[in-house]
Design a protein around this motif. Structure first.
Motif, mmCIF file in Angstrom:
data_model
loop_
_atom_site.group_PDB
_atom_site.id
_atom_site.type_symbol
_atom_site.label_atom_id
_atom_site.label_comp_id
_atom_site.label_asym_id
_atom_site.label_seq_id
_atom_site.Cartn_x
_atom_site.Cartn_y
_atom_site.Cartn_z
ATOM 1 N N LEU A 8 65.706 20.308 19.125
ATOM 2 C CA LEU A 8 64.524 21.378 19.257
ATOM 3 C C LEU A 8 63.612 21.057 20.640
ATOM 4 O O LEU A 8 63.088 21.844 21.223
ATOM 5 N N PRO A 9 63.221 19.699 20.465
ATOM 6 C CA PRO A 9 62.109 19.294 21.701
ATOM 7 C C PRO A 9 62.556 19.650 23.060
ATOM 8 O O PRO A 9 61.835 20.135 23.946
ATOM 9 N N VAL A 10 64.043 19.550 23.310
ATOM 10 C CA VAL A 10 64.782 20.056 24.629
ATOM 11 C C VAL A 10 64.619 21.408 24.757
ATOM 12 O O VAL A 10 64.739 22.025 25.885
ATOM 13 N N VAL A 11 65.252 22.219 23.521
ATOM 14 C CA VAL A 11 65.472 23.492 23.652
ATOM 15 C C VAL A 11 64.179 24.608 23.853
ATOM 16 O O VAL A 11 64.244 25.523 24.340
ATOM 17 N N LEU A 12 63.140 23.974 23.028
ATOM 18 C CA LEU A 12 62.041 24.954 22.985
ATOM 19 C C LEU A 12 61.148 25.367 24.348
ATOM 20 O O LEU A 12 60.726 26.251 24.646
ATOM 21 N N PRO A 68 67.827 14.737 28.752
ATOM 22 C CA PRO A 68 66.996 14.406 27.626
ATOM 23 C C PRO A 68 67.996 14.147 26.511
ATOM 24 O O PRO A 68 67.530 13.507 25.497
ATOM 25 N N LEU A 69 68.985 15.192 26.182
ATOM 26 C CA LEU A 69 69.522 14.702 24.880
ATOM 27 C C LEU A 69 70.631 13.655 24.940
ATOM 28 O O LEU A 69 70.764 13.042 24.248
ATOM 29 N N ALA A 70 71.066 13.352 26.204
ATOM 30 C CA ALA A 70 71.890 12.135 26.219
ATOM 31 C C ALA A 70 71.141 10.962 26.003
ATOM 32 O O ALA A 70 71.534 9.742 25.363
ATOM 33 N N ALA A 82 70.591 10.784 22.094
ATOM 34 C CA ALA A 82 71.743 10.643 21.616
ATOM 35 C C ALA A 82 72.196 9.329 21.855
ATOM 36 O O ALA A 82 72.724 8.372 20.994
ATOM 37 N N PHE A 83 72.197 8.841 23.128
ATOM 38 C CA PHE A 83 73.103 7.587 23.216
ATOM 39 C C PHE A 83 72.484 6.533 24.157
ATOM 40 O O PHE A 83 72.936 5.504 24.342
ATOM 41 N N GLY A 84 71.213 6.758 24.469
ATOM 42 C CA GLY A 84 70.476 5.853 25.131
ATOM 43 C C GLY A 84 70.631 5.771 26.773
ATOM 44 O O GLY A 84 71.405 6.665 27.394
#
Length: 330
Positions: free
Chosen positions: A5-9, A112-114, A117-119
């Motif tokens: 959500l923080p990435v999509v909003l 931001p998602l990567a 999720a994975f550092g």
């Protein structure tokens, strides 16, 4: 879902800002076209030049990841173009549909998602995914669009060849298309940027600051332009036309959010035997929703953009669920 959500909003906030600005009259009817022209001729070329000029190619050379993500993107793109051409869609519009299905929002959402999720180890392959998306897939689509428009209108079409209308009647299609492509800033900028590291050059600090400032405007301006477009009043399609629009949008969203990541997973695991980090990063990048690139090209080339706008919005909404679900399984 909370990590997504923080990435999509912020994406929805920028689209809403454009919608609201048009509705209350802050920006006029011509704002969508002019803002897109700013992105095409200034902001996005600066971003593409900056990305390729600062790419450390030796560190980014990950053949298996390139194969899994790059081939899955191009395969979904090509498959969509073929089925849409088979349905009677003009080549230029079929190429835009292919982008709707194969153009992931790697630049705006990928990093931001990567990271979440994975550092930090996932940032290098994410950079590879961005380069493949905004350079390779985008370039193939532009070539097909220019070819389709030149075949339909040898007098020039839209895009890079407006000044060649008379000559377009006397030269072969391939030469007319070539002239348009070499004048297209979205292809010239990354090509020039790639020369910087290959020649051992460095970008001067003031130039780098200029590129960062201008290139940073590309994504937000494209999202605001999408909101402006959605705020425009349109005539109703009618029952059958509306149904066909919804079916095609559902097909393209399904290809983007399901077929693309599944193909990336299959290639990454069974063909290229990627280690877990690269495999899951490739799948995550492929699972991202449609970026604003197809909408930007639809507006720039004056193609019908309703379908693209629908796919961008719907795929972004659904990706909150699908991407979060995929990350939860890990």
């Amino acid at each position: 879902m909370l990590s997504t959500l923080p990435v999509v909003l912020p994406i929805f906030a920028l689209v809403f800002a454009g919608w609201l600005a048009r509705r209350i009259g802050v920006l006029g009817a011509a704002a969508t076209t002019e803002l897109n022209r700013f992105v095409v001729f200034l902001a996005l070329p600066a971003l593409l030049f900056d990305v390729t000029a600062h790419a450390h190619w030796a560190a980014l050379w990950k053949p298996g990841f390139i194969g899994a993500f790059g081939l899955s993107s191009l395969a979904v793109f090509a498959f969509t173009v073929l089925i849409r051409r088979g349905a009677g869609r003009p080549l230029a519009d079929a190429a835009l549909d292919g982008l709707n299905a194969g153009y992931a929002n790697t630049g705006f959402m990928g990093f931001p998602l990567a990271l979440v999720a994975f550092g930090p180890e996932a940032l290098a392959p994410t950079t590879v995914a961005v380069i493949l998306t905004v350079c390779a897939v985008f370039a193939v689509a532009i070539v097909l669009i220019e070819t389709g428009l030149r075949r339909a209108d040898p007098a020039g079409g839209q895009g890079g060849g407006q000044g060649d209308r008379e000559a377009g009647r006397r030269v072969p299609i391939w030469l007319a298309v070539g002239r348009s492509l070499v004048r297209n800033p979205l292809l010239v900028a990354p090509a020039l940027g790639a020369l910087v590291p290959s020649l051992g050059l460095a970008v001067p600090a003031p130039v780098e600051t200029f590129l960062k400032l201008l290139g940073g405007a590309a994504s937000p301006c494209a999202l605001v332009a999408l909101g402006l477009f959605l705020a425009q009043k349109r005539r109703s399609r009618g029952g059958q036309g509306s149904g066909a629009h919804a079916r095609i949008a559902a097909l393209l969203v399904g290809l983007k959010l399901a077929a693309h990541p599944l193909l990336a997973y299959g290639l990454g695991r069974y063909v290229f035997d990627l280690p877990p980090l690269l495999l899951h990063t490739a799948v995550l990048m492929a699972a991202l929703p449609t970026g604003t690139g197809p909408f930007m090209l639809a507006e720039f080339y004056r193609r019908e953009a309703d379908l693209t706008a629908t796919v961008v919005l719907v795929s972004t909404v659904l990706a909150v669920v699908t991407v979060s679900g995929y990350l939860a399984t890990l």
